[in-house]
Design an enzyme around this catalytic site. Structure first.
Site, mmCIF file in Angstrom:
data_model
loop_
_atom_site.group_PDB
_atom_site.id
_atom_site.type_symbol
_atom_site.label_atom_id
_atom_site.label_comp_id
_atom_site.label_asym_id
_atom_site.label_seq_id
_atom_site.Cartn_x
_atom_site.Cartn_y
_atom_site.Cartn_z
ATOM 1 N N GLU A 91 13.129 18.821 -18.461
ATOM 2 C CA GLU A 91 13.139 19.469 -17.147
ATOM 3 C C GLU A 91 11.760 19.468 -16.520
ATOM 4 O O GLU A 91 11.625 19.306 -15.299
ATOM 5 C CB GLU A 91 13.653 20.906 -17.289
ATOM 6 C CG GLU A 91 13.853 21.643 -15.963
ATOM 7 C CD GLU A 91 12.609 22.375 -15.456
ATOM 8 O OE1 GLU A 91 12.609 22.807 -14.292
ATOM 9 O OE2 GLU A 91 11.620 22.489 -16.219
ATOM 10 N N ASP A 141 17.037 29.744 -15.664
ATOM 11 C CA ASP A 141 15.647 29.335 -15.798
ATOM 12 C C ASP A 141 14.796 30.568 -15.529
ATOM 13 O O ASP A 141 15.314 31.682 -15.498
ATOM 14 C CB ASP A 141 15.315 28.173 -14.847
ATOM 15 C CG ASP A 141 14.184 27.286 -15.368
ATOM 16 O OD1 ASP A 141 13.230 27.817 -15.966
ATOM 17 O OD2 ASP A 141 14.237 26.058 -15.162
#
Length: 355
Positions: free
Chosen positions: A210, A233
């Protein structure tokens, strides 16, 4: 210390740099295997646990497994090591930090050196930059460094471990976003232990890469082809000194999960998540994203033919440092919110804006 807390410490303290996530993924998979029907990994290491794998309708809950790090980029004749970023590593915090250099055979300890205060010119004091931070491994030549097994391309992580602050916060490196991997694993554990039966397939996704552009999420979204995706997140706690609430918003660690509004966040799905929070009396906060969210939400939302996606964020202090700090209360509430959504969600829900 319970099994889940042991897992948290083991998983957070393990190094899992972008592109080299395998050891962390093994820890994560070992923990969730008893709670899922099957699991698989893809070619680049994204790990997925699955409930109801034969179901046609597929829901993803996702976090990313990788942490920021450095690459060995240049070894001087005198044996000092210069680096380049692997993800958004912060050069400002590097001086005097301890590091681990990961070679094929073993981990080599080192330190980011820095000139002593006594010899620096206070009138034109130079701050740390990528051009002047360097690692010392106790070698006096390039040959000695290379004899240790260190070469250009070796990955370097900060050496730090998870701790607690005031009994209310976890603090350490790589909460961004292995704390997310912990949270989705806990959702799987709680569903299993409570005997919850879901009317859809659930894909618990711990994605790689990511930090360098949502790459793992891009790959796994194409493979799974989900119908809905809930991403977790971190976002910034903006209450600490030097943060600007005008530009970064007003989010506080301890005040609950943060729900983001933005183009890639499907409004009807976001409304469902908000309804779950209100019905279960889970505190939540709101944030707005300009264009993209900068998280794996964007990769899932724009994959395939468009996947309704929403983002549940954990407020985090001091992101991309070795003292990333998050509230235990918020962690529990993110877990409860994701689990509550899964318990309430009807796969017959119509996501079309115009029917």
């Amino acid at each position: 210390m319970g099994a889940n807390t042991q897992f948290l410490y083991k998983y957070l303290n393990n190094a899992s740099p972008t592109g080299f996530e395998a050891s962390g993924q093994e820890i994560w998979l070992d923990y969730i295997k008893p709670y899922v029907d099957e699991y698989f990994t893809d070619n680049y290491g994204t790990a997925v646990g699955v409930l109801n794998p034969d179901a046609k309708f597929k829901v993803v809950i996702e976090a990313h497994a990788d942490e920021i790090s450095w690459f060995v980029n240049y070894i001087t004749p005198e044996g000092y090591i210069y680096v380049r970023r692997n993800g958004g590593s912060d050069h400002m915090i590097a001086p005097s930090m301890r590091v681990n250099i990961h070679t094929d055979e073993k981990i080599i300890p080192g330190v980011f050196g820095w000139p002593a205060i006594h010899v620096r010119d206070k009138s034109k004091e130079e701050g740390p930059t990528l051009d002047n931070i360097f690692i010392d491994v106790g070698a006096r030549s390039k040959d000695e460094v290379e004899e240790m097994g260190i070469h250009v391309g070796c990955v370097v992580t900060f050496r730090d471990e998870l701790t607690e602050l005031n009994g209310k916060f976890y603090s350490g490196r790589a909460l961004d976003n292995r704390i997310g991997g912990y949270m989705i694993a806990e959702v799987a554990r709680q569903l299993h232990e409570e005997g919850v039966k879901l009317p859809f397939g659930l894909y618990i996704v711990n994605a790689v890469q990511e930090e360098i552009g949502l790459r793992g999420a891009e790959m796994i979204a194409r493979k799974i082809k989900p119908d809905v995706a809930i991403i977790t997140d971190v976002c910034h706690d903006t209450t600490a000194p030097l943060y600007n609430k005008v530009t970064s918003g007003d989010q506080t660690a301890g005040n609950g999960p943060v729900l983001t509004y933005g183009a890639s966040v499907h409004k009807k799905l976001l409304d469902l998540v908000i309804a779950v929070a209100k019905n279960r009396k889970i505190d939540f906060q709101r944030a707005a994203a300009s264009r993209g969210t900068g998280t794996d939400t964007d990769a899932f939302a724009y994959s395939n033919e468009g996947v309704p996606s929403a983002l549940i964020s954990l407020p985090l202090k001091y992101m991309h440092t070795t003292v990333e700090t998050a509230s235990k209360k918020d962690i529990d509430e993110v877990i409860a919110l994701i689990k509550g959504f899964l318990e309430d969600f009807d796969p017959e829900f119509d996501f079309r804006y115009i029917s």
